[in-house]
Design a protein around this motif. Sequence first.
Motif, PDB file in Angstrom:
ATOM      1  N   SER A   1       0.947  -0.634   0.065  1.00  0.00           N
ATOM      2  CA  SER A   1       0.274  -0.509   0.176  1.00  0.00           C
ATOM      3  C   SER A   1       0.557   1.020  -0.601  1.00  0.00           C
ATOM      4  N   GLY A   2       0.892   2.409  -0.324  1.00  0.00           N
ATOM      5  CA  GLY A   2       0.805   3.196  -0.866  1.00  0.00           C
ATOM      6  C   GLY A   2       1.889   3.764  -1.777  1.00  0.00           C
ATOM      7  N   THR A   3       1.763   3.185  -2.641  1.00  0.00           N
ATOM      8  CA  THR A   3       2.636   2.903  -3.735  1.00  0.00           C
ATOM      9  C   THR A   3       3.019   4.740  -4.724  1.00  0.00           C
ATOM     10  N   THR A   4       1.990   5.217  -4.057  1.00  0.00           N
ATOM     11  CA  THR A   4       1.463   6.410  -4.542  1.00  0.00           C
ATOM     12  C   THR A   4       1.640   7.704  -3.704  1.00  0.00           C
ATOM     13  N   SER A   5       2.617   7.643  -1.907  1.00  0.00           N
ATOM     14  CA  SER A   5       2.300   8.583  -1.119  1.00  0.00           C
ATOM     15  C   SER A   5       3.978   8.325  -0.719  1.00  0.00           C
ATOM     16  N   ARG A   6       4.602   8.545  -0.376  1.00  0.00           N
ATOM     17  CA  ARG A   6       5.705   8.632   0.885  1.00  0.00           C
ATOM     18  C   ARG A   6       4.954   7.955   2.796  1.00  0.00           C
ATOM     19  N   ASN A   7       3.924   7.391   2.788  1.00  0.00           N
ATOM     20  CA  ASN A   7       3.788   6.467   3.366  1.00  0.00           C
ATOM     21  C   ASN A   7       3.725   5.380   2.917  1.00  0.00           C
ATOM     22  N   LYS A   8       4.183   4.238   3.394  1.00  0.00           N
ATOM     23  CA  LYS A   8       4.043   2.842   2.770  1.00  0.00           C
ATOM     24  C   LYS A   8       4.034   1.395   3.541  1.00  0.00           C
ATOM     25  N   THR A   9       3.480   0.224   2.636  1.00  0.00           N
ATOM     26  CA  THR A   9       3.755  -0.187   3.765  1.00  0.00           C
ATOM     27  C   THR A   9       3.693  -1.860   3.001  1.00  0.00           C
ATOM     28  N   VAL A  10       5.720  -2.400   3.591  1.00  0.00           N
ATOM     29  CA  VAL A  10       5.527  -3.260   2.718  1.00  0.00           C
ATOM     30  C   VAL A  10       5.327  -4.543   2.941  1.00  0.00           C
ATOM     31  N   GLU A  11       5.476  -5.776   2.896  1.00  0.00           N
ATOM     32  CA  GLU A  11       5.575  -6.754   2.501  1.00  0.00           C
ATOM     33  C   GLU A  11       7.001  -7.981   2.678  1.00  0.00           C
ATOM     34  N   LEU A  12       7.326  -8.547   3.490  1.00  0.00           N
ATOM     35  CA  LEU A  12       8.491  -9.107   3.591  1.00  0.00           C
ATOM     36  C   LEU A  12       8.410 -10.119   3.910  1.00  0.00           C
ATOM     37  N   THR A  13       9.115 -11.160   2.893  1.00  0.00           N
ATOM     38  CA  THR A  13       8.304 -12.459   3.669  1.00  0.00           C
ATOM     39  C   THR A  13       9.908 -13.518   3.832  1.00  0.00           C
ATOM     40  N   GLY A  14      10.021 -14.109   4.736  1.00  0.00           N
ATOM     41  CA  GLY A  14      11.548 -14.772   4.841  1.00  0.00           C
ATOM     42  C   GLY A  14      12.486 -13.934   6.409  1.00  0.00           C
ATOM     43  N   LEU A  15      11.896 -13.382   7.108  1.00  0.00           N
ATOM     44  CA  LEU A  15      12.321 -12.927   8.499  1.00  0.00           C
ATOM     45  C   LEU A  15      11.595 -12.723   9.003  1.00  0.00           C
ATOM     46  N   THR A  16      11.563 -13.051  10.300  1.00  0.00           N
ATOM     47  CA  THR A  16      10.439 -12.758  11.948  1.00  0.00           C
ATOM     48  C   THR A  16      10.496 -11.045  11.593  1.00  0.00           C
ATOM     49  N   LEU A  17       9.979 -10.569  12.157  1.00  0.00           N
ATOM     50  CA  LEU A  17       9.542  -9.005  13.150  1.00  0.00           C
ATOM     51  C   LEU A  17      11.450  -8.858  13.479  1.00  0.00           C
ATOM     52  N   ALA A  18      11.487  -9.092  14.223  1.00  0.00           N
ATOM     53  CA  ALA A  18      12.895  -9.451  15.312  1.00  0.00           C
ATOM     54  C   ALA A  18      13.694  -8.913  14.612  1.00  0.00           C
ATOM     55  N   GLU A  19      14.111 -10.232  13.329  1.00  0.00           N
ATOM     56  CA  GLU A  19      14.612  -9.912  12.436  1.00  0.00           C
ATOM     57  C   GLU A  19      15.377  -8.567  11.440  1.00  0.00           C
TER      58      GLU A  19
END
Length: 100
Positions: free
Chosen positions: A69-87
Amino acid sequence: MSHPAAAEPIRLALRVSPGGSRAAVIGRYGNAWKVRVVAAPERGRANDSVVALLASTLGLKAPDVRIVSGTTSRNKTVELTGLTLAEVESRLTDAQEGAS
């Protein structure tokens, strides 16, 4: 099953500053992470740069980093696969500008 420890994708909030002199993880911006990219925000180039910066910083492949989300905004949400939140938090903290 290439990522058994982090099978579920995690989401990360970003605040993106395009058009910088160099790409970098700046640090915390409220609940988000602030990153700077060199590319200007035109024709998706800044988004591509955000994906490349996060992939290299976090040790992921580009397909494991997706702007959801946020492809046209400075505020974006990215989805990451392969790591934990702590990592992710640990690697971004280590990479932030000024960290030694």
